[in-house]
Design a protein around this motif. Structure first.
Motif: not given
Length: 374
Positions: A112-131
């Motif tokens: 779960a922590q790895l998933e958070i670490d992966k999604l955090t920069p993508l959300v910051q760069n607006k690659v994936v949605s915040d949800i």
């Protein structure tokens, strides 16, 4: 002439002194004592039951077969000594399973922590949605909660494993051992594995009736019950064979209320038992001493009992006797402690009461103290 001689003889016989006729026998001589007031100490005995300071039922906290029994009946054990061993294999397997579940939960937290670490920069760069990041954080919280739950299961399994070794909670003597090695034991068994009694100090329980309790409160100084308990003298323990236990005890507790069924209140006395001569379940009698100031003592031999009443024969100024009832408040050796019916200075017949009658006159003989004490 013949008649004249007969008349003279009759006349002379009438003038002659008459022989004394048999009269009333003299008063019988009986020993008499005077009643004096003195300070005496009497004792009262109360049936008592004895218990150890601590009586513990040893019961299993987990179910299983009894693998080992480390003690024997009647043995003395110290606190912490192993007593019984229940087969631990099922509980060790439960602990292993709980540890495995904990490791799995901890791995889920890492994922779960790895998933958070992966999604955090993508959300910051607006690659994936915040949800998606919020969903990953929620999954992490669930995984962390699962870890805590798994840790609790490990702790419970470890506790149950520890319960398979039953140790003595206090030092004391082992009672009966109804279960033998190989027996199946359970937490729901109606009978305990054994009883453990700490008897380095024993407690003797006895009861006061209402009259005894009132007399107790009046007898000893103090404004409160606690103060009266502190002023109490030591008490004795009379064992079942009528021997007196070598150690003296102290009354330390009186129950807070009377038993509605018996009308009695429970009292507790504490005795040291350093030699271990007393055990839980012993019976005996508590002997409580009572001091009486200005008490009137009447020898039991100077009394008669009729219809549950005690009488003495009081000697009046004219040496005539009268049967007088007396009120007995206790005993002191061979003497009655009298609380009513006579007063200091009264004279009573000491012995020979069987043939006395009301109003009979006697010849009193003063009894010496030496004869009185025989």
């Amino acid at each position: 002439m013949k008649y004249l001689s007969l008349a003279i003889i009759v006349f002379l016989y009438g003038c002659a002194p008459k022989q004394e006729q048999a009269g009333t026998p003299p008063p019988q001589a009986l020993p008499v004592i005077s009643i004096n007031a003195a300070s005496v100490t009497t004792s009262l005995d109360y049936p008592a039951s004895i218990e150890g300071k601590v009586n513990v039922e040893i019961r299993p906290q987990v179910d299983g077969y009894l693998d080992k029994i480390f003690v024997d009946e009647g043995a003395f054990v110290t606190a912490g000594k192993p007593l019984f061993k229940i087969n631990e294999q099922p509980y060790r397997e439960q602990l292993n399973s709980a540890n495995a579940a904990l490791h799995s939960a901890e791995a889920s937290v890492i994922n779960a922590q790895l998933e958070i670490d992966k999604l955090t920069p993508l959300v910051q760069n607006k690659v994936v949605s915040d949800i998606q990041l919020k969903t990953a954080k929620a999954a992490y919280s669930v995984a962390a909660a699962n870890v805590e739950q798994a840790k609790a299961q490990v702790a419970a399994a470890r506790i149950n494993l520890g319960y398979t070794l039953i140790k003595a909670p206090v030092s004391g003597y082992i009672g009966r051992l109804p279960k033998k090695q190989g027996s199946l034991v359970s937490r729901t068994d109606p009978q305990a594995l054994t009883n453990l009694s700490d008897v380095h100090e024993v407690l003797a329980y006895f009861s006061f009736g209402e009259n005894d309790f009132i007399s107790f409160k009046q007898q000893y100084p103090g404004n409160t019950l606690e103060e009266k308990l502190k002023s109490l003298p030591d008490v004795l323990l009379v064992l079942a064979d009528n021997t007196v236990y070598q150690e003296k005890g102290r009354i330390d507790i009186i129950d807070g209320q009377f038993d509605k069924n018996t009308g009695a209140i429970t009292v507790r006395a504490k005795f040291p038992n350093t030699k271990g001569l007393l055990r839980s379940g012993n019976t005996g009698k508590i002997r409580l001493s009572l001091k009486h100031n200005n008490a009137l003592l009447v020898p039991q031999s100077a009394t008669v009992e009729m219809q549950d009443k005690v009488f003495v024969y009081a000697v009046g100024k004219d040496n005539k006797v009268s049967k007088q009832p007396v009120t007995v408040g206790g005993k002191n050796g061979t003497d009655y402690l009298v609380t009513g019916g006579v007063k200091p200075g009264d004279r009573i017949v000491f012995s020979g009461l069987d043939h006395l009658h009301e109003g009979e006159e006697i010849h009193p003989e003063k009894l010496s103290n030496d004869n009185l004490n025989k």
